[in-house]
Design a protein around this motif. Structure first.
Motif, PDB file in Angstrom:
ATOM      1  N   VAL A  38      -6.077   2.778  -2.344  1.00 36.66           N
ATOM      2  CA  VAL A  38      -6.247   3.500  -3.605  1.00 36.66           C
ATOM      3  C   VAL A  38      -5.153   4.547  -3.724  1.00 36.66           C
ATOM      4  O   VAL A  38      -4.965   5.376  -2.829  1.00 36.66           O
ATOM      5  CB  VAL A  38      -7.626   4.180  -3.676  1.00 36.66           C
ATOM      6  CG1 VAL A  38      -7.781   4.925  -4.984  1.00 36.66           C
ATOM      7  CG2 VAL A  38      -8.712   3.136  -3.536  1.00 36.66           C
ATOM      8  N   THR A  39      -4.430   4.527  -4.806  1.00 32.65           N
ATOM      9  CA  THR A  39      -3.356   5.480  -5.026  1.00 32.65           C
ATOM     10  C   THR A  39      -3.918   6.756  -5.612  1.00 32.65           C
ATOM     11  O   THR A  39      -4.466   6.758  -6.710  1.00 32.65           O
ATOM     12  CB  THR A  39      -2.297   4.902  -5.994  1.00 32.65           C
ATOM     13  OG1 THR A  39      -1.822   3.676  -5.466  1.00 32.65           O
ATOM     14  CG2 THR A  39      -1.145   5.867  -6.156  1.00 32.65           C
ATOM     15  N   ALA A  45       0.628   2.324  -2.821  1.00 32.17           N
ATOM     16  CA  ALA A  45       0.522   3.474  -1.922  1.00 32.17           C
ATOM     17  C   ALA A  45      -0.353   3.099  -0.733  1.00 32.17           C
ATOM     18  O   ALA A  45      -1.258   2.277  -0.831  1.00 32.17           O
ATOM     19  CB  ALA A  45      -0.066   4.668  -2.666  1.00 32.17           C
ATOM     20  N   ALA A  46      -0.076   3.723   0.398  1.00 33.01           N
ATOM     21  CA  ALA A  46      -0.811   3.390   1.621  1.00 33.01           C
ATOM     22  C   ALA A  46      -1.032   4.650   2.436  1.00 33.01           C
ATOM     23  O   ALA A  46      -0.324   5.655   2.271  1.00 33.01           O
ATOM     24  CB  ALA A  46      -0.046   2.351   2.440  1.00 33.01           C
ATOM     25  N   SER A  47      -2.017   4.598   3.310  1.00 33.67           N
ATOM     26  CA  SER A  47      -2.302   5.749   4.160  1.00 33.67           C
ATOM     27  C   SER A  47      -1.269   5.848   5.271  1.00 33.67           C
ATOM     28  O   SER A  47      -0.605   4.866   5.626  1.00 33.67           O
ATOM     29  CB  SER A  47      -3.699   5.629   4.762  1.00 33.67           C
ATOM     30  OG  SER A  47      -3.728   4.592   5.728  1.00 33.67           O
ATOM     31  N   ILE A  87       9.519  12.163  -1.504  1.00 32.63           N
ATOM     32  CA  ILE A  87       8.221  11.811  -2.074  1.00 32.63           C
ATOM     33  C   ILE A  87       7.125  11.994  -1.030  1.00 32.63           C
ATOM     34  O   ILE A  87       6.019  12.463  -1.340  1.00 32.63           O
ATOM     35  CB  ILE A  87       8.242  10.362  -2.606  1.00 32.63           C
ATOM     36  CG1 ILE A  87       9.276  10.220  -3.721  1.00 32.63           C
ATOM     37  CG2 ILE A  87       6.864   9.955  -3.114  1.00 32.63           C
ATOM     38  CD1 ILE A  87       9.409   8.813  -4.263  1.00 32.63           C
ATOM     39  N   VAL A  88       7.410  11.649   0.215  1.00 29.19           N
ATOM     40  CA  VAL A  88       6.438  11.854   1.286  1.00 29.19           C
ATOM     41  C   VAL A  88       6.076  13.335   1.389  1.00 29.19           C
ATOM     42  O   VAL A  88       4.899  13.704   1.470  1.00 29.19           O
ATOM     43  CB  VAL A  88       6.996  11.343   2.627  1.00 29.19           C
ATOM     44  CG1 VAL A  88       6.090  11.752   3.784  1.00 29.19           C
ATOM     45  CG2 VAL A  88       7.145   9.827   2.589  1.00 29.19           C
ATOM     46  N   LEU A 135       0.456   7.941   0.777  1.00 27.20           N
ATOM     47  CA  LEU A 135       1.863   8.163   0.431  1.00 27.20           C
ATOM     48  C   LEU A 135       2.320   7.119  -0.579  1.00 27.20           C
ATOM     49  O   LEU A 135       2.079   5.916  -0.412  1.00 27.20           O
ATOM     50  CB  LEU A 135       2.731   8.089   1.688  1.00 27.20           C
ATOM     51  CG  LEU A 135       2.324   9.008   2.849  1.00 27.20           C
ATOM     52  CD1 LEU A 135       3.289   8.855   4.010  1.00 27.20           C
ATOM     53  CD2 LEU A 135       2.245  10.455   2.399  1.00 27.20           C
ATOM     54  N   ARG A 136       2.981   7.602  -1.619  1.00 28.80           N
ATOM     55  CA  ARG A 136       3.519   6.700  -2.639  1.00 28.80           C
ATOM     56  C   ARG A 136       4.820   6.068  -2.153  1.00 28.80           C
ATOM     57  O   ARG A 136       5.538   6.637  -1.336  1.00 28.80           O
ATOM     58  CB  ARG A 136       3.764   7.463  -3.937  1.00 28.80           C
ATOM     59  CG  ARG A 136       2.497   7.968  -4.604  1.00 28.80           C
ATOM     60  CD  ARG A 136       2.807   8.883  -5.766  1.00 28.80           C
ATOM     61  NE  ARG A 136       3.367  10.157  -5.303  1.00 28.80           N
ATOM     62  CZ  ARG A 136       3.888  11.084  -6.104  1.00 28.80           C
ATOM     63  NH1 ARG A 136       3.955  10.861  -7.406  1.00 28.80           N
ATOM     64  NH2 ARG A 136       4.361  12.212  -5.613  1.00 28.80           N
TER      65      ARG A 136
END
Length: 658
Positions: A421-422, A465-467, A575-576, A595-596
């Motif tokens: 989930v973003t 996005a991912a953890s 971005i991070v 993180l996108r």
């Protein structure tokens, strides 16, 4: 005054009665010991703690106007306890609750004999489902707390409020209840709102058998045509007591002819582990019929987060039923006795047998760090309820929190169920199609300071996005531990040291340094930063900064996230850092950060554009500082008489427009 006190207060109770912090109550004893109005002396008590007679303390508070409770005399019973009673004793608390419940059903319990009290309990509770055995046990004790129950009702203003007060004080005395402790009001409101969204006419609501406050709050919101029941064979005596006092009628069992909505709070006992929690949820799922639904709230560590292989298979079996239609990870602070515990909400419903299992979807939302305001609750529930419908419902609305994931992929997922989930800030416009035009407008506004980046309105897919945990497992990211430094190692020369506090103001980076040879000698295995490393911390707040130069020492508890150069997976350092700053903080929070990412072809031009913007900002900030310095000097010169300001237009003979 009686020779033996009737109600006692410890110092915590004094503070509670006075509406102050406990140290203030302790200070009153010493500060006023030699005055004309000394604080009351402690009385003898078998507990070994300092205890005071509640009536004397209340009189002192009112007489001296100390504290913040002008009604201390009326409220004394609510903060006190009788001799021999402890709110940490579950049996004693149950007897007191039973006395309050029986008092609400009779005219004057204080006038009854012991035999009459037992007969009244048998009349009220002939099947012994809530008070009969507790009243018998209390009579066997000698019925020492009859008067206290009456005083407590008077102090709380109603039997219902008295029961709620007893529950709160019992929970406060047993902070070890952990995940099974009391829900805060926002969490209770979320469960109630979710249940009401599922309830229709002629519905039976099966209340939670362990959380009296939740069940009573929900029962008060249900319509008259909704039947209330409790789970069969459940030990729900204290819930039945609260419902009886609140005048809610409870059916003997759920009507098999009506649709049921089950409310379940897990765990129900502090001793239950993740396996027991999943077993309880599985039992709820198996009990549902085709049209039934359920709302389950419990710890995210069991319902959402990564599990051991055995528990993971158990959770996958529940998901495989197709009944789990909505999953939401909630924030911390929703359980009084486990403030660091994150909760999760599951919505169970009709598995829609007409949809093939491979095409079933589940609504998934991540509200980590999001406060459960009324609008947040309403939007989340609206998202989850839309997910209970069909494809038309999903296409007909804009979702604030939920994303829709194939249920089959959730069953196979080994990590967090909400990792995909973003959670990103919404753009200024609700329609991404407007972004190219908005970028052009913003670029034109900054053209004097920077050459705008070239863009093409070419929609394309980007990695989801991912953890952090997922990205590390995929090899796109590494976590590098900071170095534990002693203060005596720091100096003014050598390698630059970045500390956790420097991340509040990166302009301070460079003030702390360490001799390079000494660092290599003391910490031979420590790593220096590399270009593009993201230095981060998790507490007291989450913060991050991108090291564009490298070769720095990161002082623990600050740490590093290092993007793999050969396989960045769409990660961009800037971005991070932006996603980390302002994210949920606290121990271990970094594992859940989302993180996108961007498409690979976009990474290089995006980083160049961000670097140019950062350079332009530094130049403008330096120019602004020079202008501020100039303004300060000319003001100082004019006010000290050191210089005279000359109007050049006037000196040249021009007319002064002023």
């Amino acid at each position: 005054m009686p020779t033996s006190p009737t109600l006692l207060l410890d110092l915590t109770g004094v503070a509670r009665l006075a509406g102050v912090k406990r140290p203030v109550a302790s200070m009153w004893r010493s500060r006023f010991a030699s005055t004309a109005n000394p604080f009351p002396s402690p009385v003898a008590d078998s507990s070994g703690q300092l205890r005071f007679e509640a009536e004397e303390v209340a009189d002192w508070l009112v007489r001296t106007a100390h504290g913040n409770n002008p009604k201390a005399r009326e409220d004394a019973a609510a903060a006190a306890t009788p001799p021999g009673f402890s709110f940490s004793d579950a049996s004693a608390v149950a007897e007191l609750q039973a006395l309050v419940t029986l008092h609400a059903q009779t005219d004057d319990l204080g006038q009854f004999t012991h035999a009459q009290i037992q007969k009244a309990a048998a009349d009220v509770d002939p099947l012994d489902r809530m008070i009969r055995r507790e009243i018998s046990a209390h009579v066997d004790r000698g019925a020492p707390w009859l008067a206290y129950a009456t005083w407590l009702i008077d102090a709380a203003y109603s039997p219902s409020a008295a029961l709620a007060l007893i529950t709160r004080r019992h929970a406060a005395s047993d902070r070890a209840s952990g995940s099974a402790g009391s829900l805060v009001a926002d969490a209770t409101a979320l469960v109630v709102d979710a249940t009401l969204a599922l309830v229709g006419s002629e519905t039976t609501v099966v209340l939670d058998a362990g959380d009296a406050a939740l069940s009573s709050t929900l029962a008060a919101r249900l319509a008259d045509d909704v039947t209330i029941a409790l789970p069969a064979n459940a030990d729900s005596r204290h819930v039945r007591r609260q419902l009886r006092v609140d005048e809610h009628w409870v059916a003997d069992q759920a009507d098999p002819a009506t649709r049921s909505v089950v409310v379940a709070r897990v765990p129900s006992d502090r001793g239950e582990d993740v396996t027991a929690v999943l077993r309880a949820v599985d039992e709820v799922s198996l009990s549902l019929r085709s049209a039934d639904a359920a709302v389950v709230i419990g710890p995210a560590r069991a319902l959402v987060d990564r599990l051991s292989p055995t528990d993971e298979r158990a959770r996958a079996d529940i998901l495989r039923s197709g009944r789990v239609r909505g999953i939401a990870r909630l924030s911390t602070g929703l359980v009084d006795s486990a403030v660091r515990e994150s909760l999760a909400l599951w919505i169970l419903g009709d598995p829609k047998v007409e949809v093939p299992p491979a095409r079933r979807i589940t609504a998934v939302a991540d509200l980590t760090g999001v406060q459960l305001t009324p609008s947040t609750r309403a939007d989340l529930i609206s998202d989850l309820m839309a997910g209970m419908g069909g494809g038309r419902d999903l296409r007909a609305r804009h979702f604030r929190f939920a994303a829709f994931t194939p249920t089959a992929s959730l069953q196979a997922r080994s990590g967090s169920l909400v990792a995909s989930v973003t959670r990103r800030p919404a753009p200024a416009t609700a329609d991404a199609a407007d972004l190219p035009a908005l970028i052009d407008i913003a670029a034109e506004a900054v053209r004097p300071e920077i050459a705008p980046v070239a863009i093409a309105p070419d929609p394309h897919d980007v990695p989801h996005a991912a953890s952090v945990t997922e990205l590390i497992a995929a090899g796109h990211l590494r976590r590098v531990q900071g170095t534990r430094l002693d203060l005596d190692e720091l100096g003014s020369d050598g390698l630059v040291v970045v500390t956790a506090s420097d991340l509040d103001d990166p302009a301070n980076i460079g003030r702390a340094r360490i001799d390079q040879l000494e660092f290599a000698t003391r910490h031979p295995f420590a790593q220096l930063t590399r270009r593009g490393d993201v230095i981060f911390r998790t507490s007291p707040t989450a913060a991050a900064w991108v090291d564009t130069d490298g070769s720095k020492v990161v002082a623990y508890p600050a740490r590093v996230l290092r993007i793999t150069p050969g396989d960045p997976g769409g990660l961009v350092p800037e971005i991070v850092a932006a996603d980390i700053t302002g994210a949920q903080g606290g121990p271990g929070a970094w594992r859940r950060w989302t993180l996108r990412r961007v498409a690979p072809r976009t990474m290089a031009p995006l980083r160049r554009a961000l670097a140019d913007i950062a350079t332009a900002r530094r130049d403008l900030e330096a120019r602004a500082a020079q202008l501020a310095h100039y303004a300060t000097l000319i003001v100082a010169g004019a006010t000290s008489g050191a210089v005279t300001m000359i109007n050049l237009d006037h000196a040249a003979g021009a007319a002064d427009p002023r």
